[in-house]
Design an enzyme around this catalytic site. Sequence first.
Site, PDB file in Angstrom:
ATOM      1  N   ARG A  21      48.538  22.197  29.006  1.00 21.60           N
ATOM      2  CA  ARG A  21      47.695  21.461  29.948  1.00 21.60           C
ATOM      3  C   ARG A  21      47.149  22.380  31.031  1.00 21.60           C
ATOM      4  NH1 ARG A  21      47.060  20.600  35.242  1.00 21.60           N
ATOM      5  NH2 ARG A  21      49.331  20.520  35.488  1.00 21.60           N
ATOM      6  N   ASP A  22      47.997  22.849  31.907  1.00 18.92           N
ATOM      7  CA  ASP A  22      47.563  23.693  33.016  1.00 18.92           C
ATOM      8  C   ASP A  22      47.049  25.040  32.519  1.00 18.92           C
ATOM      9  OD1 ASP A  22      47.123  24.464  35.622  1.00 18.92           O
ATOM     10  OD2 ASP A  22      49.214  24.816  36.106  1.00 18.92           O
ATOM     11  N   HIS A 213      56.827  25.006  40.954  1.00 16.42           N
ATOM     12  CA  HIS A 213      55.676  25.338  40.106  1.00 16.42           C
ATOM     13  C   HIS A 213      54.975  26.499  40.781  1.00 16.42           C
ATOM     14  CE1 HIS A 213      52.188  24.241  37.442  1.00 16.42           C
ATOM     15  NE2 HIS A 213      51.549  24.915  38.396  1.00 16.42           N
ATOM     16  N   HIS A 215      52.632  30.091  40.892  1.00 17.42           N
ATOM     17  CA  HIS A 215      51.602  30.967  40.349  1.00 17.42           C
ATOM     18  C   HIS A 215      51.946  32.402  40.749  1.00 17.42           C
ATOM     19  CE1 HIS A 215      48.258  27.818  39.520  1.00 17.42           C
ATOM     20  NE2 HIS A 215      49.444  27.280  39.405  1.00 17.42           N
ATOM     21  N   CYS A 246      44.139  26.613  38.653  1.00 16.67           N
ATOM     22  CA  CYS A 246      43.601  25.309  39.020  1.00 16.67           C
ATOM     23  C   CYS A 246      42.088  25.384  39.166  1.00 16.67           C
ATOM     24  CB  CYS A 246      44.216  24.824  40.335  1.00 16.67           C
ATOM     25  SG  CYS A 246      43.542  23.247  40.898  1.00 16.67           S
ATOM     26  N   ASN A 255      49.475  31.277  36.148  1.00 12.98           N
ATOM     27  CA  ASN A 255      50.780  30.671  36.360  1.00 12.98           C
ATOM     28  C   ASN A 255      51.873  31.696  36.091  1.00 12.98           C
ATOM     29  OD1 ASN A 255      50.537  27.588  36.754  1.00 12.98           O
ATOM     30  ND2 ASN A 255      49.126  27.970  35.077  1.00 12.98           N
TER      31      ASN A 255
END
Length: 294
Positions: A21-22, A213, A215, A246, A255
């Site tokens: 997804r990300d 989460h 990066h 993002c 990430n």
Amino acid sequence: MPERLLSHLPSRVTIYEVGPRDGLQNEVTPIPTDEKLTFANALADAGLTWIETTSFVNPKAVPQLADAGDVMRRLDRRPGVRYPVLVPNERGMERALETGIDAIALFAAASEAFSQANIRATIDESFDRFLPVIALAKQHDVWVRGYVSTAFHCPYSGPVDVVAAVAVAERLFEIGCGEVAIADTIGIATPTDTDAFLDAALARLPAERLALHLHDTNGLALANVMVGLDAGITIFDGSAGGLGGCPFAPGAPGNLATEALVTLLDGLGIETGVNADAVRSAAARIRQVIDNSS
């Protein structure tokens, strides 16, 4: 390694994979649905038990994930593996439920400027949108994760107040999230920032239900993981190959790579159940697909 730190380390950590997804949402050239499914399957084969697979946002906003329905309908769901999907609102939740999902993720921001840029709504308005989603989740026995975006720094307004960010996390728990991920959305949080945030957060929130989460924009993600481990955090997000960022946060590339996270944890003697080499292979394949599609 200092004995004090070793004494604080957990014996096991859960890795929440966000690559499908990300990791893919920023890619401009469409990636075939079959390749997305192959990617998710390879990650499950690598031992990952939480794989955030796609997003039911408006396809015009994130064209790469316009095939979310097909992905979830065709997914080979492995026993013991959960496949959460991102949903932005009630309509997204309705679409997701049609595919048989049992876990979702919601995004709130700690910065008003980012909330406006991302969803054209205030933080309060975003929580208003969450209420019907949560109601549907409860009705259909769907597990809910919350994210606090820009918990440390906002690309538009700069440093984010720790108290304000913790308050957003607290609100996500209050509306029914089973877990909340604290996101360093543009990847510039330092270990000092992470320590300050967790010091404030853990005075009010349960460590076992918080995730980080991270990066890796400035190469500090693993250092921040160490701070999290020492504070008692046992859930960390990763993206195979370090894919992603993002689309609504300028300067947010990369990430934390899942394989790098696993390698660190393996070296510390912390169990994850994940094979780093298998994650690298999955990342290499999807990277080749991306490169060939460009």
